[in-house]
Motif scaffolding. Structure first.
Motif, PDB file in Angstrom:
ATOM      1  N   TYR A  19       1.624  28.448  51.964  1.00  0.00           N
ATOM      2  CA  TYR A  19       3.078  28.601  51.891  1.00  0.00           C
ATOM      3  C   TYR A  19       3.743  27.233  52.001  1.00  0.00           C
ATOM      4  O   TYR A  19       4.168  26.829  53.079  1.00  0.00           O
ATOM      5  CB  TYR A  19       3.587  29.513  53.019  1.00  0.00           C
ATOM      6  N   THR A  51      12.984  31.989  52.247  1.00  0.00           N
ATOM      7  CA  THR A  51      12.381  32.944  53.166  1.00  0.00           C
ATOM      8  C   THR A  51      11.748  32.193  54.329  1.00  0.00           C
ATOM      9  O   THR A  51      11.185  31.124  54.144  1.00  0.00           O
ATOM     10  CB  THR A  51      11.269  33.760  52.453  1.00  0.00           C
ATOM     11  N   LYS A  53       8.722  32.187  56.719  1.00  0.00           N
ATOM     12  CA  LYS A  53       7.369  32.751  56.827  1.00  0.00           C
ATOM     13  C   LYS A  53       6.819  32.465  58.207  1.00  0.00           C
ATOM     14  O   LYS A  53       6.962  31.360  58.728  1.00  0.00           O
ATOM     15  CB  LYS A  53       6.425  32.139  55.793  1.00  0.00           C
ATOM     16  N   VAL A  55       3.253  32.411  60.100  1.00  0.00           N
ATOM     17  CA  VAL A  55       1.832  32.367  59.761  1.00  0.00           C
ATOM     18  C   VAL A  55       1.041  32.162  61.052  1.00  0.00           C
ATOM     19  O   VAL A  55       1.312  31.241  61.814  1.00  0.00           O
ATOM     20  CB  VAL A  55       1.529  31.220  58.769  1.00  0.00           C
ATOM     21  N   THR A  67       0.260  37.025  58.184  1.00  0.00           N
ATOM     22  CA  THR A  67       1.525  36.401  57.822  1.00  0.00           C
ATOM     23  C   THR A  67       2.593  37.489  57.791  1.00  0.00           C
ATOM     24  O   THR A  67       2.297  38.654  57.524  1.00  0.00           O
ATOM     25  CB  THR A  67       1.460  35.718  56.443  1.00  0.00           C
ATOM     26  N   ASP A  69       7.021  37.860  56.734  1.00  0.00           N
ATOM     27  CA  ASP A  69       8.220  37.155  56.328  1.00  0.00           C
ATOM     28  C   ASP A  69       9.366  37.561  57.255  1.00  0.00           C
ATOM     29  O   ASP A  69       9.226  38.449  58.082  1.00  0.00           O
ATOM     30  CB  ASP A  69       8.560  37.401  54.844  1.00  0.00           C
TER      31      ASP A  69
END
Length: 178
Positions: A19, A51, A53, A55, A67, A69
């Motif tokens: 990402y 977005t 994210k 992780v 992960t 969002d």
């Protein structure tokens, strides 16, 4: 840091290779007795959509554990939610509590999903003989969806996802012996 075999820098490299974006935060953590992990927060921009994210990278072997969002983890605090319930079943007064003359207020902390269903409930105060009935009633409550209009990041303020979010708040039940 005990149990971590890879560095924080390496965890960030692993997360951003999947990402690409701006890293907002990275922290080392562990779920109870579970594996050690790095939690990396990344702002990802694709075209005109931004977005956040989240992780989770294993600190043992560097693999991505999971992960999510921003929409999946967006949650707002709703305070006291009794008045916002579409349906709010009242708890049954337990016979043992009545016999013990237990009465008073019980507060239940609830988490409501994007569809308005209670997905978690736990008593946080009140007489122990009244807590179980209160939690049972709280789990049956139903709420209207709550929508996030704006998500603010450290970088900018823009509408990212106006969809429904989870809500955490409290339900209060009063028990009076009659």
């Amino acid at each position: 840091a005990q149990g971590a075999n890879i560095s924080m820098d390496r965890a960030i490299q692993v997360a951003t290779s999947k990402y690409p974006g701006k890293v907002l935060a990275c922290s080392l953590g562990r779920d109870k007795e579970g594996p050690v992990f790095y939690h990396v927060v990344i702002i990802v921009t694709e075209g005109d959509k931004t977005t956040t994210k989240y992780v989770w990278v294993s600190a043992v072997d560097g693999t991505i554990i999971k992960t999510e969002d921003e929409r999946k983890v967006s949650s707002v605090s709703g305070g006291t939610l009794n008045a916002r319930a579409i349906t709010l079943p009242q708890p049954q007064y337990p016979d043992i509590a009545r016999a013990a003359k237990a009465q008073g207020r019980v507060t239940v902390e609830v988490t409501i999903d994007e569809q308005g269903n209670v997905i978690e409930a736990r008593a946080i105060s009140g007489h122990p003989l009244l807590q179980g009935a209160s939690v049972k009633a709280a789990r049956q409550a139903k709420f209207a969806r709550t929508y996030m209009q704006e998500i603010r990041t450290n970088i900018e303020s823009k509408i990212i996802d106006p969809g429904p979010v989870t809500v955490t708040g409290r339900l209060t039940y009063n028990f009076v012996i009659q």
